[in-house]
Design a protein around this motif. Structure first.
Motif, PDB file in Angstrom:
ATOM      1  N   THR A   1       6.414  16.726  31.635  1.00 44.74           N
ATOM      2  CA  THR A   1       7.237  15.570  31.979  1.00 44.74           C
ATOM      3  C   THR A   1       8.394  15.414  31.008  1.00 44.74           C
ATOM      4  O   THR A   1       9.538  15.181  31.413  1.00 44.74           O
ATOM      5  CB  THR A   1       6.379  14.296  31.981  1.00 44.74           C
ATOM      6  OG1 THR A   1       5.338  14.438  32.943  1.00 44.74           O
ATOM      7  CG2 THR A   1       7.220  13.076  32.340  1.00 44.74           C
ATOM      8  N   ALA A   2       8.119  15.560  29.724  1.00 42.68           N
ATOM      9  CA  ALA A   2       9.167  15.404  28.710  1.00 42.68           C
ATOM     10  C   ALA A   2      10.261  16.452  28.886  1.00 42.68           C
ATOM     11  O   ALA A   2      11.458  16.129  28.857  1.00 42.68           O
ATOM     12  CB  ALA A   2       8.553  15.508  27.313  1.00 42.68           C
ATOM     13  N   GLU A   3       9.875  17.695  29.109  1.00 42.75           N
ATOM     14  CA  GLU A   3      10.885  18.761  29.220  1.00 42.75           C
ATOM     15  C   GLU A   3      11.751  18.555  30.448  1.00 42.75           C
ATOM     16  O   GLU A   3      12.982  18.778  30.415  1.00 42.75           O
ATOM     17  CB  GLU A   3      10.202  20.132  29.280  1.00 42.75           C
ATOM     18  CG  GLU A   3       9.431  20.381  30.554  1.00 42.75           C
ATOM     19  CD  GLU A   3       8.606  21.651  30.543  1.00 42.75           C
ATOM     20  OE1 GLU A   3       8.557  22.295  29.499  1.00 42.75           O
ATOM     21  OE2 GLU A   3       8.004  21.980  31.588  1.00 42.75           O
ATOM     22  N   SER A   4      11.155  18.126  31.556  1.00 46.41           N
ATOM     23  CA  SER A   4      11.918  17.939  32.784  1.00 46.41           C
ATOM     24  C   SER A   4      12.896  16.780  32.655  1.00 46.41           C
ATOM     25  O   SER A   4      14.019  16.836  33.173  1.00 46.41           O
ATOM     26  CB  SER A   4      10.974  17.699  33.962  1.00 46.41           C
ATOM     27  OG  SER A   4      10.196  18.845  34.217  1.00 46.41           O
ATOM     28  N   MET A   5      12.489  15.724  31.974  1.00 44.99           N
ATOM     29  CA  MET A   5      13.388  14.587  31.780  1.00 44.99           C
ATOM     30  C   MET A   5      14.532  14.939  30.834  1.00 44.99           C
ATOM     31  O   MET A   5      15.673  14.526  31.049  1.00 44.99           O
ATOM     32  CB  MET A   5      12.600  13.395  31.252  1.00 44.99           C
ATOM     33  CG  MET A   5      11.675  12.796  32.289  1.00 44.99           C
ATOM     34  SD  MET A   5      10.909  11.287  31.742  1.00 44.99           S
ATOM     35  CE  MET A   5      10.333  10.639  33.294  1.00 44.99           C
ATOM     36  N   LEU A   6      14.220  15.702  29.803  1.00 43.94           N
ATOM     37  CA  LEU A   6      15.285  16.158  28.910  1.00 43.94           C
ATOM     38  C   LEU A   6      16.288  17.022  29.667  1.00 43.94           C
ATOM     39  O   LEU A   6      17.500  16.919  29.460  1.00 43.94           O
ATOM     40  CB  LEU A   6      14.687  16.946  27.738  1.00 43.94           C
ATOM     41  CG  LEU A   6      13.925  16.125  26.693  1.00 43.94           C
ATOM     42  CD1 LEU A   6      13.184  17.048  25.728  1.00 43.94           C
ATOM     43  CD2 LEU A   6      14.869  15.225  25.918  1.00 43.94           C
ATOM     44  N   LEU A   7      15.792  17.871  30.564  1.00 46.84           N
ATOM     45  CA  LEU A   7      16.676  18.740  31.335  1.00 46.84           C
ATOM     46  C   LEU A   7      17.542  17.925  32.292  1.00 46.84           C
ATOM     47  O   LEU A   7      18.734  18.208  32.462  1.00 46.84           O
ATOM     48  CB  LEU A   7      15.864  19.772  32.112  1.00 46.84           C
ATOM     49  CG  LEU A   7      16.683  20.750  32.962  1.00 46.84           C
ATOM     50  CD1 LEU A   7      17.575  21.605  32.064  1.00 46.84           C
ATOM     51  CD2 LEU A   7      15.754  21.642  33.778  1.00 46.84           C
ATOM     52  N   VAL A   8      16.956  16.912  32.941  1.00 45.71           N
ATOM     53  CA  VAL A   8      17.733  16.061  33.849  1.00 45.71           C
ATOM     54  C   VAL A   8      18.835  15.345  33.086  1.00 45.71           C
ATOM     55  O   VAL A   8      19.985  15.268  33.545  1.00 45.71           O
ATOM     56  CB  VAL A   8      16.809  15.045  34.555  1.00 45.71           C
ATOM     57  CG1 VAL A   8      17.635  13.961  35.242  1.00 45.71           C
ATOM     58  CG2 VAL A   8      15.934  15.746  35.580  1.00 45.71           C
ATOM     59  N   ALA A   9      18.492  14.810  31.916  1.00 43.38           N
ATOM     60  CA  ALA A   9      19.498  14.121  31.110  1.00 43.38           C
ATOM     61  C   ALA A   9      20.601  15.086  30.681  1.00 43.38           C
ATOM     62  O   ALA A   9      21.796  14.766  30.765  1.00 43.38           O
ATOM     63  CB  ALA A   9      18.838  13.483  29.889  1.00 43.38           C
TER      64      ALA A   9
END
Length: 352
Positions: free
Chosen positions: A334-342
């Motif tokens: 979850t953390a990696e995907s949110m960082l990528l979206v940002a």
């Protein structure tokens, strides 16, 4: 057991960097070039969508509240299924029509007279709120790392952050989806194998889950938490409204829909995601209920730690370590995907 956690991080780092070789363009970085298979995107979407809350929060909620917690699982299952059946194909088709790589770009293309405002405002909202969500994932990871692997939570979080940033920066969406796929398999293995062993133990011991729930409290064995009338309806409704959280409002999940190759892969992804969700939520519910029978209603001071407690009690240390890595995997994905979206919103919608 700490060595297993470190080994898990090394494995994800190597997998992410290996996949990073396929990244060539901005489209690859943001959406994987729309060339990844549907089943991988589905597993990535599920790993991203089900963070620490499923393996720690939901299992702990069922353990603390009993059968009434099942309504949350029903709401989530219906919401996820609806998103894949109704929205996934439309997001993919319209993303191609508007040549959009991100959600801000998608909306700005649909409303061109407000495009600049939509891009900037959406990016600010994503970056601002995702900081807190990512922080929550690392907080959960720190607690789990400390209580289960015996590592200093600060160092554990820092090491995990360095690993995530390294492969996510190097390979973008392609690396993140590849690591998510591995993590999703690890998560579902934890949520299927654990309740299977617990049920086997219960069958070979005196007593039943129902008797254990009744002894734990009058509301534990009730689908309405012991409430009647309006109170019962309100409890069920409040738990079912998790349904709405999956209907297009999470850009890190919508990115997987937009990245689908074609309609055939959308169907493959839909079937994969729904089956995964059904097994995952059923497993989480069973873990919470079975734990009441096997360990009693007060086995841990924090109900969210019931899954780590179950794993360390039922399995040899090495297998418990591997399955506990599945708990950390939920947070990391979850953390990696949110960082990528940002990062994608900043690079694509503002800079590019």
């Amino acid at each position: 057991m700490a060595a297993i956690f470190v080994g898990y991080l090394i494995l994800t780092l190597l997998l992410g960097l290996w996949q990073a070789r396929r990244m060539r363009t901005q489209v690859d970085f943001v959406l994987g070039g729309a060339k990844l298979p549907g089943w991988m995107l589905a597993l990535s979407e599920r790993a991203t969508g089900e963070s620490a809350w499923l393996l720690l929060g939901f299992t702990g909620f069922v353990y603390a509240n009993g059968i009434s917690g099942i309504w949350i699982g029903v709401g989530c299952l219906v919401g996820i299924s609806t998103a894949w059946i109704v929205l996934a194909g439309k997001f993919r088709a319209e993303a191609r029509e508007y040549n959009a790589l991100t959600m801000p770009e998608y909306f700005s293309s649909k409303f061109p007279d407000r495009a600049a405002t939509i891009r900037v405002l959406s990016t600010l909202i994503i970056v601002f709120f995702f900081v807190f969500y990512v922080g929550a994932q690392f907080a959960g990871a720190g607690k789990t790392i400390f209580l289960t692997f015996g590592l200093n939570p600060l160092w554990g979080q820092l090491i995990a952050a360095v690993v995530i940033l390294t492969y996510a920066t190097a390979g973008g969406f392609i690396s993140v989806v590849a690591v998510d796929t591995f993590q999703s398999i690890l998560m579902i293995a934890t949520l299927v194998l654990t309740p299977a062993i617990m049920l086997f133990r219960i069958v070979n011991e005196p007593g039943t889950i129902g008797v254990a729930l009744a002894a734990a409290g009058p509301s534990m064995g009730s689908l309405t938490g012991g409430l009647t009338g309006f109170g019962a309806g309100l409890l069920v409704f409040n738990n079912l409204v998790w349904f709405f959280g999956y209907l297009g409002g999470q850009p890190q999940l919508n990115a997987r829909f937009m990245a689908m190759r074609d309609a055939a892969n959308v169907r493959i992804g839909r079937n994969t995601a729904i089956i995964w969700t059904l097994f995952a939520y059923a497993g989480a519910v069973l873990i919470g209920l079975c734990a009441v029978k096997l360990f009693g209603p007060a086995a841990v001071p924090d109900p969210e730690m019931i899954l780590p407690h179950v794993l360390t009690q039922l399995f040899p240390w090495w297998l418990a370590g591997i399955l506990l890595a599945g708990v950390v995997a939920a947070m990391i994905s979850t953390a990696e995907s949110m960082l990528l979206v940002a990062a994608s919103s900043v690079s694509q919608d503002v800079y590019n």
